[in-house]
Every structure is written in structure tokens, then in C-alpha cells.
Design a protein around this motif. Structure first.
Motif: not given
Length: 227
Positions: A155-157, A163-164, A217-219
């Protein structure tokens, strides 16, 4: 130093998953008892509005022996003698530092994709083949591994996170998977598709990608727009 360690983790993960794959696999199809049917078609037409991210194919060995083992595993755990993955309904996000070797079973663990800290996406397993990455969901889930030790490492990268999200959006649009069915490993029990016949594993899950992290992540995934 931290960057070097994480890069080494990604490389080691790809190699480790490749070595672990010396067993037997194959794709699958089936309906979870009581689960909602797939709502969208599969195939390239479903992802016409989402570009395919750069993906480097590094297939791990998945010969006849591993396919037989995966079919036998699926029969024990899901009541389906199948190795093929058809119409996947779930995408599971993982962190690379967590092993999944319950019961010492064959086939060995694997995941469909690995993402490095640099944002490089490696595909290890064909999307028509079941992979053993999440107890209760291997029959219908695509697995994505990330390099790192905590959810925040992704999340912080910016590079790995981008890419994810790109890969996940592409896959969910390709297979008609709802955002709510993009989950972290730790959320496996919350999936309506969770199915496990082995009593000792009915309550088994992992700590990676907790609900709070996946809410973020979903947001971000929703901000990419509809398929």
C-alpha cells in the motif's frame, strides 16, 4: 537497505514458488453449494475496456503428476475431482512471507502471479489451472502474491501498488469478478464461495491482507472505474 531486502524477497519468492511446484496440478470448474452463479462472461471480451498490464510468463512445472495431485486435493477439500480452474469468482491478495503447507499435502503451494517491489508482474501458473494458495477457495480463486512482510509494504509502495491494482482490475474485468470478491487472504471466511470439507481446516486462514488493508485496496480499485 530496505529496498534491497524487498527486491531480494521478490526474487527468492519467484524461485521458491517455482521449486515448490514439483508436484502436480490442473484447472477446475464447479459450483459452490448455495453460492451465487458467476454474473459475467469470461474471456478477453469481458476486459475490452481494461488494458492488459505487462506480464512476464515464468511458468512453474505443472505436468500430469501435479495435475493428478491437484485433482485429488480438490476431491478431498471440495468434493470435486478436478484440476481445472473455470470461471474464477474470487481474487485473493497475498503477501510473500506466508507459507501455506497445511497437512504437508501435495501438490505443493503455488500462486498464479507474483509482483515485485519494482512493479514487475510474473505469471507462474496458467489461469485455467487451480493453484493451492488459499484454504477453502482454491477451487475458484486466482492468487496474487506480493513481495514484502506487511500489507503496508504494498500500500505504501507506489510501483508495486500500481502494478497490483492494474493486474487485479484487468483480471476482475476479464472474468467478471465483483470488487467485493477481491479479498485478502485473511478475509477468506467472509467469501460466499468459501468451501472446506476437511474438518481441521474449516477455520484456517492467514494474517496477510487484513480487512482494514483491503478496505483501502478496494477503495483504490473502485477509483479505477467500472469494467
Amino acid at each position: 537497505m530496505r529496498t534491497a531486502i524487498r527486491a531480494a524477497t521478490a526474487t527468492a519468492l519467484a524461485l521458491a514458488l517455482g521449486l515448490l511446484a514439483a508436484a502436480a496440478v490442473g484447472p477446475a470448474s464447479a459450483s459452490h453449494p448455495g453460492a451465487a452463479p458467476a454474473s459475467s462472461p469470461t474471456g478477453p471480451a469481458a476486459s475490452a475496456s481494461v488494458s492488459r498490464p505487462p506480464i512476464v510468463k515464468r511458468p512453474i512445472p505443472f505436468g500430469p503428476k501435479r495435475k493428478r495431485e491437484m485433482a485429488a486435493y480438490s476431491e478431498r477439500h471440495y468434493g470435486q475431482h478436478r484440476w481445472r480452474l473455470r470461471h474464477p469468482r474470487v481474487i485473493v491478495e497475498h503477501m510473500a512471507d506466508v507459507a501455506d503447507v497445511e497437512l504437508g499435502e501435495l501438490p505443493n503451494v503455488c500462486s498464479h502471479f507474483v509482483i515485485s517491489p519494482s512493479g514487475r508482474i510474473l505469471q507462474l501458473v496458467n489461469l485455467r489451472t487451480r493453484c493451492r494458495h488459499t484454504v477453502g477457495l482454491n477451487w475458484t480463486a486466482i492468487g496474487i502474491e506480493h513481495a514484502g512482510y506487511a500489507d503496508s509494504d504494498v500500500l505504501d509502495d507506489p510501483r508495486q501498488r500500481r502494478a497490483s491494482l492494474w493486474l487485479t482490475q484487468y483480471l476482475r474485468c476479464r472474468f467478471g469478478i465483483k470488487v467485493r470478491n477481491v479479498i485478502g487472504h485473511n478475509e477468506s471466511f467472509s467469501s460466499p464461495y468459501h468451501l472446506e470439507l476437511v474438518p481441521s481446516l474449516k477455520t484456517q486462514t492467514h494474517g496477510d491482507w487484513k480487512h482494514a488493508s483491503m478496505q483501502i485496496y478496494r477503495r483504490k480499485l473502485r477509483r479505477l472505474g467500472p469494467c
